[in-house]
Scaffold this motif. Structure first.
Motif, PDB file in Angstrom:
ATOM      1  N   UNK A  18       0.821  -1.206   0.000  1.00  0.00           N
ATOM      2  CA  UNK A  18       0.000   0.000   0.000  1.00  0.00           C
ATOM      3  C   UNK A  18       0.858   1.260   0.000  1.00  0.00           C
ATOM      4  N   UNK A  19       1.639   1.496  -1.059  1.00  0.00           N
ATOM      5  CA  UNK A  19       2.431   2.735  -1.127  1.00  0.00           C
ATOM      6  C   UNK A  19       1.496   3.935  -1.254  1.00  0.00           C
ATOM      7  N   UNK A  20       1.738   4.962  -0.451  1.00  0.00           N
ATOM      8  CA  UNK A  20       0.818   6.104  -0.429  1.00  0.00           C
ATOM      9  C   UNK A  20       1.382   7.363  -1.081  1.00  0.00           C
ATOM     10  N   UNK A  21       2.688   7.584  -0.941  1.00  0.00           N
ATOM     11  CA  UNK A  21       3.265   8.773  -1.557  1.00  0.00           C
ATOM     12  C   UNK A  21       3.485   8.513  -3.051  1.00  0.00           C
ATOM     13  N   UNK A  26      -1.980   5.724   8.688  1.00  0.00           N
ATOM     14  CA  UNK A  26      -2.514   4.559   9.394  1.00  0.00           C
ATOM     15  C   UNK A  26      -1.466   4.178  10.439  1.00  0.00           C
ATOM     16  N   UNK A  27      -1.810   3.368  11.434  1.00  0.00           N
ATOM     17  CA  UNK A  27      -0.836   3.063  12.484  1.00  0.00           C
ATOM     18  C   UNK A  27       0.502   2.564  11.931  1.00  0.00           C
ATOM     19  N   UNK A  28       1.569   3.317  12.224  1.00  0.00           N
ATOM     20  CA  UNK A  28       2.909   2.943  11.799  1.00  0.00           C
ATOM     21  C   UNK A  28       3.261   3.308  10.370  1.00  0.00           C
ATOM     22  N   UNK A  29       2.353   3.908   9.632  1.00  0.00           N
ATOM     23  CA  UNK A  29       2.590   4.272   8.224  1.00  0.00           C
ATOM     24  C   UNK A  29       2.565   5.802   8.103  1.00  0.00           C
ATOM     25  N   UNK A  30       3.738   6.384   7.876  1.00  0.00           N
ATOM     26  CA  UNK A  30       3.885   7.839   7.832  1.00  0.00           C
ATOM     27  C   UNK A  30       4.148   8.304   6.401  1.00  0.00           C
ATOM     28  N   UNK A  31       3.550   9.451   6.048  1.00  0.00           N
ATOM     29  CA  UNK A  31       3.710  10.025   4.711  1.00  0.00           C
ATOM     30  C   UNK A  31       3.965  11.524   4.844  1.00  0.00           C
ATOM     31  N   UNK A  60      -6.353   9.061   4.323  1.00  0.00           N
ATOM     32  CA  UNK A  60      -7.078   8.294   5.340  1.00  0.00           C
ATOM     33  C   UNK A  60      -8.440   7.859   4.829  1.00  0.00           C
ATOM     34  N   UNK A  61      -9.074   8.696   4.023  1.00  0.00           N
ATOM     35  CA  UNK A  61     -10.375   8.321   3.445  1.00  0.00           C
ATOM     36  C   UNK A  61     -10.214   7.140   2.495  1.00  0.00           C
ATOM     37  N   UNK A  62      -9.134   7.173   1.698  1.00  0.00           N
ATOM     38  CA  UNK A  62      -8.884   6.089   0.744  1.00  0.00           C
ATOM     39  C   UNK A  62      -8.574   4.789   1.480  1.00  0.00           C
ATOM     40  N   UNK A  63      -7.784   4.885   2.546  1.00  0.00           N
ATOM     41  CA  UNK A  63      -7.386   3.679   3.286  1.00  0.00           C
ATOM     42  C   UNK A  63      -8.474   3.193   4.234  1.00  0.00           C
ATOM     43  N   UNK A  64      -9.461   4.044   4.499  1.00  0.00           N
ATOM     44  CA  UNK A  64     -10.531   3.662   5.398  1.00  0.00           C
ATOM     45  C   UNK A  64     -10.107   3.563   6.827  1.00  0.00           C
TER      46      UNK A  64
END
Length: 314
Positions: free
Chosen positions: A243-246, A291-296, A307-311
């Motif tokens: 789940x890469x976010x950046x 999300x917990x432990x996932x920083x961007x 956060x909306x995308x990841x739910x």
């Protein structure tokens, strides 16, 4: 929760500071490394990852920020005694096994250099026994002690570099692209497997710097992604790949080839354009926990979108 071994707080490493050609190689980054883990640090060439490692170990003095090792700010250490003690705890494996070994010294003396500096052996016999033990630990043998570095292959030279780093019984090792100079994948895998074995046997903690994302995933517990001196994403290895976010991380991952012709025919390479963020003047951009432990590295508006995308919401 594992115990923190290293805390990086707002670390900056600027070259030619205040001049027109100023380079912000490391630009206000923060992260922690926990005892017994491997933190992978990835990014393209010139992103600042190797400079980060060299600043942590004090090959470069930090422009600003803190490197706190075992509760003590590394860059506050001034006396020779303090620096010597610190250097025993933290060692580095360098990128180029050809350039990092003195061609005029025999392997015995290359590996024993740290033993001599720190007074860890009492006599020549004990010195040689310790070197032989280290050689065997990294998969070499007794006869290699009397040879010169040019007599070894690239993979063997990197094993010598690992043995040299292990000589003073460190707790923490910075591996600065330790496989990039090795052009055979099987040799790269052997070196990485050796590092994993040593970590389990000796309880070592690693900062593993590389640009090979597939190898970083294999060895790392968590991964940080750097772009132009900034840390843009930090997450567990599994989470980062799934789940890469950046957008920059997504771009890096989209470039990884797989041995699957069907996948390769349809693989879409994503490009990254920093201008696509469209930040407003005065908008605060920072590392935020999506999300917990996932920083961007993002704005508050981007945080809400992610956060909306990841739910999920921290």
């Amino acid at each position: 929760m594992a115990e923190k071994l290293l805390e990086i707080k707002n670390l900056k490493q600027y070259f030619n500071q205040g001049k027109p050609n100023e380079v912000r190689a490391v630009d206000d980054i923060s992260f922690d490394i926990y005892k017994g883990e491997t933190l992978g640090l990835v990014g393209e060439s010139g992103c600042g990852k190797s400079t980060t490692g060299r600043t942590i170990i004090r090959l470069y003095e930090a422009t600003d920020g803190q490197v706190i090792y075992d509760g003590i700010n590394v860059h506050d250490k001034k006396s020779k005694k303090d620096l010597k003690s610190f250097n025993r705890k933290m060692q580095m494996i360098f990128q180029d096994p050809y350039a990092s070994l003195n061609p005029r010294m025999k392997v015995l003396d290359i590996i024993a250099e740290g033993l001599d500096i720190h007074g860890l052996v009492k006599n020549p016999k004990e010195r040689k026994e310790r070197v032989v033990e280290l050689l065997e630990t990294v998969g070499l043998n007794r006869e290699h002690a009397d040879r010169y570095a040019h007599e070894f292959s690239g993979g063997q030279r990197q094993r010598l570099g690992i043995a040299r780093a292990l000589a003073v019984n460190p707790e923490f090792i910075i591996a600065d692209e330790p496989i990039s100079a090795l052009d055979v994948v099987s040799i790269q895998a052997q070196v990485v497997n050796l590092l994993k074995e040593l970590q389990e046997e000796k309880g070592l903690t690693y900062l593993f710097i590389a640009h090979d994302l597939s190898m970083v995933k294999y060895i790392s517990d968590r991964i940080g992604v750097m772009y132009f001196g900034k840390l843009v994403e930090l997450a567990s290895a599994e989470d980062l790949y799934k789940n890469p976010m950046h957008p920059y991380t997504q771009s890096l991952l989209s470039a990884i080839p797989l041995p699957d012709p069907n996948y390769e025919r349809t693989r879409v390479r994503k490009s990254y354009d920093p201008a696509s963020h469209n930040y407003q003047d005065g908008e605060e951009i920072a590392m935020r926990e999506v999300t917990p432990g996932h920083f961007v590295y993002c704005s508050t508006k981007e945080l809400a979108t992610l956060q909306a995308i990841s739910g999920s919401q921290v």
